[in-house]
Design an enzyme around this catalytic site. Structure first.
Site, PDB file in Angstrom:
ATOM      1  N   ASN A   1       0.817  -1.221   0.000  1.00 28.27           N
ATOM      2  CA  ASN A   1       0.000   0.000   0.000  1.00 28.27           C
ATOM      3  C   ASN A   1       0.851   1.271   0.000  1.00 28.27           C
ATOM      4  O   ASN A   1       0.350   2.365  -0.215  1.00 28.27           O
ATOM      5  CB  ASN A   1      -0.944   0.015   1.201  1.00 28.27           C
ATOM      6  CG  ASN A   1      -0.205  -0.056   2.519  1.00 28.27           C
ATOM      7  OD1 ASN A   1       0.197  -1.147   2.932  1.00 28.27           O
ATOM      8  ND2 ASN A   1      -0.011   1.075   3.194  1.00 28.27           N
ATOM      9  N   SER A   2       2.179   1.131   0.237  1.00 22.49           N
ATOM     10  CA  SER A   2       3.033   2.318   0.257  1.00 22.49           C
ATOM     11  C   SER A   2       4.468   1.918  -0.066  1.00 22.49           C
ATOM     12  O   SER A   2       4.803   0.733  -0.131  1.00 22.49           O
ATOM     13  CB  SER A   2       2.984   3.006   1.635  1.00 22.49           C
ATOM     14  OG  SER A   2       3.508   2.142   2.635  1.00 22.49           O
ATOM     15  N   GLY A   3       5.307   2.938  -0.259  1.00 23.84           N
ATOM     16  CA  GLY A   3       6.737   2.713  -0.410  1.00 23.84           C
ATOM     17  C   GLY A   3       7.128   1.859  -1.597  1.00 23.84           C
ATOM     18  O   GLY A   3       6.511   1.898  -2.665  1.00 23.84           O
ATOM     19  N   ILE A   4       8.167   1.066  -1.397  1.00 24.02           N
ATOM     20  CA  ILE A   4       8.687   0.204  -2.454  1.00 24.02           C
ATOM     21  C   ILE A   4       7.623  -0.775  -2.928  1.00 24.02           C
ATOM     22  O   ILE A   4       7.503  -1.062  -4.119  1.00 24.02           O
ATOM     23  CB  ILE A   4       9.926  -0.554  -1.948  1.00 24.02           C
ATOM     24  CG1 ILE A   4      11.053   0.425  -1.629  1.00 24.02           C
ATOM     25  CG2 ILE A   4      10.400  -1.573  -2.975  1.00 24.02           C
ATOM     26  CD1 ILE A   4      12.230  -0.218  -0.923  1.00 24.02           C
ATOM     27  N   GLY A   5       6.828  -1.297  -1.989  1.00 26.39           N
ATOM     28  CA  GLY A   5       5.792  -2.254  -2.350  1.00 26.39           C
ATOM     29  C   GLY A   5       4.780  -1.669  -3.310  1.00 26.39           C
ATOM     30  O   GLY A   5       4.365  -2.321  -4.272  1.00 26.39           O
TER      31      GLY A   5
ATOM     32  N   SER B   1      18.309  -6.386   2.928  1.00 29.63           N
ATOM     33  CA  SER B   1      19.053  -5.142   3.094  1.00 29.63           C
ATOM     34  C   SER B   1      20.531  -5.453   3.286  1.00 29.63           C
ATOM     35  O   SER B   1      20.893  -6.517   3.813  1.00 29.63           O
ATOM     36  CB  SER B   1      18.532  -4.357   4.307  1.00 29.63           C
ATOM     37  OG  SER B   1      19.396  -3.276   4.613  1.00 29.63           O
TER      38      SER B   1
ATOM     39  N   TYR C   1      16.564  -5.373  13.506  1.00 30.27           N
ATOM     40  CA  TYR C   1      16.307  -5.238  12.063  1.00 30.27           C
ATOM     41  C   TYR C   1      17.396  -5.952  11.265  1.00 30.27           C
ATOM     42  O   TYR C   1      17.100  -6.702  10.325  1.00 30.27           O
ATOM     43  CB  TYR C   1      16.261  -3.762  11.696  1.00 30.27           C
ATOM     44  CG  TYR C   1      16.032  -3.496  10.231  1.00 30.27           C
ATOM     45  CD1 TYR C   1      14.753  -3.572   9.674  1.00 30.27           C
ATOM     46  CD2 TYR C   1      17.102  -3.183   9.382  1.00 30.27           C
ATOM     47  CE1 TYR C   1      14.547  -3.331   8.325  1.00 30.27           C
ATOM     48  CE2 TYR C   1      16.899  -2.942   8.033  1.00 30.27           C
ATOM     49  CZ  TYR C   1      15.620  -3.013   7.510  1.00 30.27           C
ATOM     50  OH  TYR C   1      15.421  -2.780   6.172  1.00 30.27           O
TER      51      TYR C   1
END
EC number: 1.1.1.-
Length: 352
Positions: free
Chosen positions: A133-137, A260, A293
């Site tokens: 729904n946002s960002g890279i996705g 990452s 992370y």
């Protein structure tokens, strides 16, 4: 000449004239390809000249591009009330013969998603993208949808997923996109999502494990696990296991795990070199958000590598990808210090 005669090429006078049985067509994004009806095959190069072409400019006034039930592009002339599979812009093609790049240098830090997908028709392909729904996705979902894929946005909040769907449809009203609920912090939600997807009786050609949290305070999920570990790794691990059979049945298929470079700055072994499960889901007094992370991203790498070893013989490949350093998305929203660092780095990093 005998070879030309056998191929049916000696009867044509012009280098641009197609041999008998050949047809010129275009993809959704304007690349020309050639269909050989005699041998039932297609190719990008002109059968005589070997050149590649693309159409130039927009469709004439009154024309609209559509796609039939088989994924074939056709064109509607609303003024004269007729349809045709022949692109009206084919009279205005331009040659596209770039110098072939070194395969290892084909794309770089300036490449965009639309450039990488240029010329590809993904009609008939089904893709699931977590956190879309946002960002890279979202950018990934939009790019795949605009190239014909049926894209499912797997989002924690259905309302945000539905908003993202409308934004994509706003760019192309024929885009095949839908939103489904998936909360990776709940293994039960992961199971319900997999069951709901299977009930659609769709194939699955692309599964992109993109959703992630970064810099969040320590908390346990409903399953009793540290949230960064479960959302970034374990939830995706479980999702792939539940959809493994569908992926194999849909081969060739692929899994893409968004990891990452930060996976290099941690360890998940104890002093004796054995896997330390306590490091994966640490108690509150031993928790550091950045380290959690990094460990989850290392798990992504190890998982993707082993998944590829197990499933590639069945036609399913798996790759882990580093999307770019400190891309300015909403991932830094949990602490103002991270937001400041991402803001300072923004002019020097890749855009969404």
């Amino acid at each position: 000449m005998a070879a030309l005669k056998y191929a049916g090429l000696e009867d044509t006078d012009s280098e641009e004239e197609l041999p008998p049985g050949w047809e010129e067509r275009t993809t959704k994004d304007g690349w020309v390809y050639y269909a050989n009806h005699l041998e039932e095959k297609t190719q990008w190069e002109h059968p005589k000249s070997g050149k590649r072409k693309r159409v130039a400019g927009d469709l004439p006034y009154g024309w609209e591009q559509e796609t039939d039930e088989n994924g074939q592009v056709y064109f509607v002339d609303h003024i004269n009330k007729r349809t045709t599979y022949l692109d009206p812009r084919l009279a205005f093609t331009v040659e596209d013969n770039p110098v072939k790049p070194n395969p290892r240098q084909k794309y770089d830090g300036n490449s965009t998603a639309m450039e990488i997908l240029q010329g590809r028709d993904l009609s008939g392909k089904v893709a699931i993208i977590t956190g879309a729904n946002s960002g890279i996705g979202f950018e990934t979902a939009k790019s795949l949808a605009l190239h014909g894929a049926h894209v499912i946005l797997a989002c924690r909040r259905l309302s945000r997923g539905s908003d993202a769907v409308q934004r994509i449809i706003g760019e192309w009203h024929k885009a095949k996109v839908e939103a489904m609920t998936l909360d990776l912090a709940s293994l039960q939600s992961v199971q319900h999502f997999a069951e709901a997807f299977k009930s659609k009786n769709l194939p699955l050609h692309i599964l992109i494990c993109n959703a992630a949290v970064f810099g969040v305070p320590w908390c346990l999920t409903e399953d009793g696990l540290e949230s960064t570990f479960q959302v970034n790794h374990l939830g995706h691990f479980y999702l792939v296991q539940l959809l493994e059979e569908v992926l194999c049945q849909s081969s060739p298929a692929r899994v893409v795990v968004v990891s990452s470079e930060s996976h290099r700055f941690t360890e998940i072994k104890d002093s004796s070199g054995k896997l330390d499960f306590r490091l994966l889901s640490p108690p509150k007094e031993e928790y550091w958000a950045m380290l959690a992370y990094n460990r989850s991203k290392l798990c992504n790498i190890l998982f993707s590598s082993e998944l590829n070893r197990r499933l590639s013989p069945h036609g399913v490949t798996s790759n882990a990808v580093h999307p770019g350093n400190m891309i300015y998305s909403s991932i830094h929203r949990n602490w103002w210090v991270y937001t400041l660092l991402f803001t300072l780095a923004r002019p020097f990093t890749k855009s969404m």
